[in-house]
Design a protein around this motif. Structure first.
Motif, PDB file in Angstrom:
ATOM      1  N   VAL A 235      38.966   2.564  26.539  1.00  0.00           N
ATOM      2  CA  VAL A 235      40.328   2.262  26.075  1.00  0.00           C
ATOM      3  C   VAL A 235      41.300   2.199  27.259  1.00  0.00           C
ATOM      4  CG1 VAL A 235      39.973   3.197  23.764  1.00  0.00           C
ATOM      5  CG2 VAL A 235      40.796   4.696  25.589  1.00  0.00           C
ATOM      6  N   SER A 236      40.778   2.366  28.474  1.00  0.00           N
ATOM      7  CA  SER A 236      41.596   2.286  29.682  1.00  0.00           C
ATOM      8  C   SER A 236      40.735   1.693  30.788  1.00  0.00           C
ATOM      9  CB  SER A 236      42.111   3.681  30.067  1.00  0.00           C
ATOM     10  OG  SER A 236      41.044   4.485  30.523  1.00  0.00           O
ATOM     11  N   ASP A 237      41.124   1.909  32.042  1.00  0.00           N
ATOM     12  CA  ASP A 237      40.320   1.391  33.156  1.00  0.00           C
ATOM     13  C   ASP A 237      39.254   2.396  33.601  1.00  0.00           C
ATOM     14  OD1 ASP A 237      41.957   3.270  34.368  1.00  0.00           O
ATOM     15  OD2 ASP A 237      42.305   2.052  36.161  1.00  0.00           O
ATOM     16  N   MET A 238      38.950   3.363  32.723  1.00  0.00           N
ATOM     17  CA  MET A 238      37.881   4.335  32.967  1.00  0.00           C
ATOM     18  C   MET A 238      36.916   4.316  31.788  1.00  0.00           C
ATOM     19  SD  MET A 238      39.845   7.621  34.679  1.00  0.00           S
ATOM     20  CE  MET A 238      39.817   8.467  33.148  1.00  0.00           C
ATOM     21  N   ALA A 239      35.668   4.681  32.072  1.00  0.00           N
ATOM     22  CA  ALA A 239      34.657   4.762  31.015  1.00  0.00           C
ATOM     23  C   ALA A 239      33.658   5.850  31.376  1.00  0.00           C
ATOM     24  CB  ALA A 239      33.941   3.427  30.856  1.00  0.00           C
ATOM     25  N   ALA A 240      32.978   6.338  30.360  1.00  0.00           N
ATOM     26  CA  ALA A 240      31.930   7.339  30.556  1.00  0.00           C
ATOM     27  C   ALA A 240      30.604   6.755  30.103  1.00  0.00           C
ATOM     28  CB  ALA A 240      32.255   8.606  29.770  1.00  0.00           C
ATOM     29  N   GLY A 241      29.533   7.240  30.684  1.00  0.00           N
ATOM     30  CA  GLY A 241      28.195   6.817  30.298  1.00  0.00           C
ATOM     31  C   GLY A 241      27.332   8.034  30.027  1.00  0.00           C
TER      32      GLY A 241
ATOM     33  N   MET B  71      30.707   8.688  35.238  1.00  0.00           N
ATOM     34  CA  MET B  71      32.113   8.314  35.145  1.00  0.00           C
ATOM     35  C   MET B  71      32.343   7.027  35.939  1.00  0.00           C
ATOM     36  SD  MET B  71      35.099   8.872  33.930  1.00  0.00           S
ATOM     37  CE  MET B  71      35.043  10.513  33.278  1.00  0.00           C
ATOM     38  N   PHE B  72      32.843   6.011  35.231  1.00  0.00           N
ATOM     39  CA  PHE B  72      33.177   4.715  35.823  1.00  0.00           C
ATOM     40  C   PHE B  72      34.704   4.661  35.938  1.00  0.00           C
ATOM     41  CE2 PHE B  72      29.311   4.453  33.469  1.00  0.00           C
ATOM     42  CZ  PHE B  72      28.500   3.507  34.072  1.00  0.00           C
ATOM     43  N   THR B  73      35.236   4.488  37.142  1.00  0.00           N
ATOM     44  CA  THR B  73      36.691   4.387  37.312  1.00  0.00           C
ATOM     45  C   THR B  73      37.031   3.044  37.953  1.00  0.00           C
ATOM     46  OG1 THR B  73      36.524   5.577  39.416  1.00  0.00           O
ATOM     47  CG2 THR B  73      37.072   6.882  37.480  1.00  0.00           C
ATOM     48  N   GLY B  74      38.248   2.574  37.676  1.00  0.00           N
ATOM     49  CA  GLY B  74      38.673   1.286  38.216  1.00  0.00           C
ATOM     50  C   GLY B  74      37.814   0.142  37.695  1.00  0.00           C
ATOM     51  N   LEU B  75      37.632   0.069  36.375  1.00  0.00           N
ATOM     52  CA  LEU B  75      36.789  -0.970  35.789  1.00  0.00           C
ATOM     53  C   LEU B  75      37.269  -2.359  36.183  1.00  0.00           C
ATOM     54  CD1 LEU B  75      36.318   0.356  32.129  1.00  0.00           C
ATOM     55  CD2 LEU B  75      34.896   0.798  34.150  1.00  0.00           C
ATOM     56  N   LYS B  76      36.345  -3.240  36.507  1.00  0.00           N
ATOM     57  CA  LYS B  76      36.673  -4.626  36.855  1.00  0.00           C
ATOM     58  C   LYS B  76      36.995  -5.433  35.603  1.00  0.00           C
ATOM     59  CE  LYS B  76      33.793  -4.474  40.947  1.00  0.00           C
ATOM     60  NZ  LYS B  76      32.587  -4.982  41.588  1.00  0.00           N
ATOM     61  N   GLU B  77      36.457  -4.998  34.476  1.00  0.00           N
ATOM     62  CA  GLU B  77      36.743  -5.583  33.166  1.00  0.00           C
ATOM     63  C   GLU B  77      36.473  -4.496  32.135  1.00  0.00           C
ATOM     64  OE1 GLU B  77      32.995  -7.904  31.595  1.00  0.00           O
ATOM     65  OE2 GLU B  77      33.426  -8.527  33.653  1.00  0.00           O
ATOM     66  N   ARG B  78      36.969  -4.701  30.938  1.00  0.00           N
ATOM     67  CA  ARG B  78      36.789  -3.701  29.893  1.00  0.00           C
ATOM     68  C   ARG B  78      35.733  -4.213  28.896  1.00  0.00           C
ATOM     69  NH1 ARG B  78      42.098  -1.528  27.148  1.00  0.00           N
ATOM     70  NH2 ARG B  78      42.663  -1.428  29.335  1.00  0.00           N
ATOM     71  N   PRO B  79      34.511  -3.653  28.942  1.00  0.00           N
ATOM     72  CA  PRO B  79      33.478  -4.122  28.020  1.00  0.00           C
ATOM     73  C   PRO B  79      33.831  -3.769  26.576  1.00  0.00           C
ATOM     74  CG  PRO B  79      32.711  -2.185  29.181  1.00  0.00           C
ATOM     75  CD  PRO B  79      34.043  -2.549  29.766  1.00  0.00           C
ATOM     76  N   ARG B  80      33.319  -4.582  25.655  1.00  0.00           N
ATOM     77  CA  ARG B  80      33.586  -4.382  24.227  1.00  0.00           C
ATOM     78  C   ARG B  80      32.318  -3.923  23.510  1.00  0.00           C
ATOM     79  NH1 ARG B  80      38.476  -6.331  23.221  1.00  0.00           N
ATOM     80  NH2 ARG B  80      39.313  -8.067  24.388  1.00  0.00           N
ATOM     81  N   GLN B  81      32.521  -3.312  22.364  1.00  0.00           N
ATOM     82  CA  GLN B  81      31.408  -2.874  21.536  1.00  0.00           C
ATOM     83  C   GLN B  81      30.443  -4.047  21.351  1.00  0.00           C
ATOM     84  OE1 GLN B  81      32.618  -1.016  17.892  1.00  0.00           O
ATOM     85  NE2 GLN B  81      30.604  -1.230  16.968  1.00  0.00           N
ATOM     86  N   GLY B  82      29.157  -3.794  21.540  1.00  0.00           N
ATOM     87  CA  GLY B  82      28.131  -4.828  21.426  1.00  0.00           C
ATOM     88  C   GLY B  82      27.695  -5.389  22.771  1.00  0.00           C
ATOM     89  N   ASP B  83      28.530  -5.230  23.816  1.00  0.00           N
ATOM     90  CA  ASP B  83      28.141  -5.662  25.161  1.00  0.00           C
ATOM     91  C   ASP B  83      27.118  -4.686  25.727  1.00  0.00           C
ATOM     92  OD1 ASP B  83      30.069  -7.653  24.969  1.00  0.00           O
ATOM     93  OD2 ASP B  83      31.494  -6.661  26.322  1.00  0.00           O
TER      94      ASP B  83
END
Length: 147
Positions: free
Chosen positions: A41-47, A105-117
């Motif tokens: 939901v921002s330029d960060m993501a968790a895996g 932890m992914f920071t500074g995402l180059k793009e924001r992936p969507r559900q299903g990607d």
């Protein structure tokens, strides 16, 4: 009597060698399962994922992905998150990266992936080398432990 002593000595030596062979654990045999990333939901993501090891001990030392130039591994203890340099993958055990615990932890995402990607990720291990994983993007609230 000498024959029994020699036989007992050979048995002890053989048992000792067998135990030594078991304790070394050999090469790691790794399998990655259950990987997912909640939709960011921002330029960060968790895996999150599980690394199962049916061989000798290893360490997860880093992670790379085209999604971000800054992917780190984080430990959570007593509800406090901090970056670490590696995670142990125990011999005959597993490394669990899960919500509320240790994670990528992914920071500074180059793009924001969507559900299903799916997000390509490369896990780097001390002994096993690199393992490529396609991480599916799930809904933001996804938690497999609550399924």
């Amino acid at each position: 009597m000498r024959r029994r002593t020699a036989l007992a000595g050979a048995l002890v030596l053989t048992t000792g060698l067998a135990l030594t062979g078991c304790s070394s654990g050999g090469a790691p045999v790794l399998e990655v399962t259950g990987a997912f990333m909640p939709q960011p939901v921002s330029d960060m993501a968790a895996g999150f994922l599980v690394v199962r090891n049916s061989g000798g001990a290893d360490r997860l030392t880093s992670v790379t992905s085209p999604l971000s130039d800054h992917v780190s591994i984080h430990e959570t203890k007593d509800r406090v998150m901090r970056m670490v340099t590696s995670f142990e993958v125990p011999a005959g055990g597993q490394l669990d990266l899960e919500r509320g615990g240790n994670h990528l932890m992914f920071t500074g995402l180059k793009e924001r992936p969507r559900q299903g990607d799916t997000v390509p990720v490369e896990l780097h291990f001390e002994k096993a080398g690199r393992i490529a994983v396609d991480v599916p993007v799930k809904e933001t609230t996804y938690n497999p432990r609550k399924q």
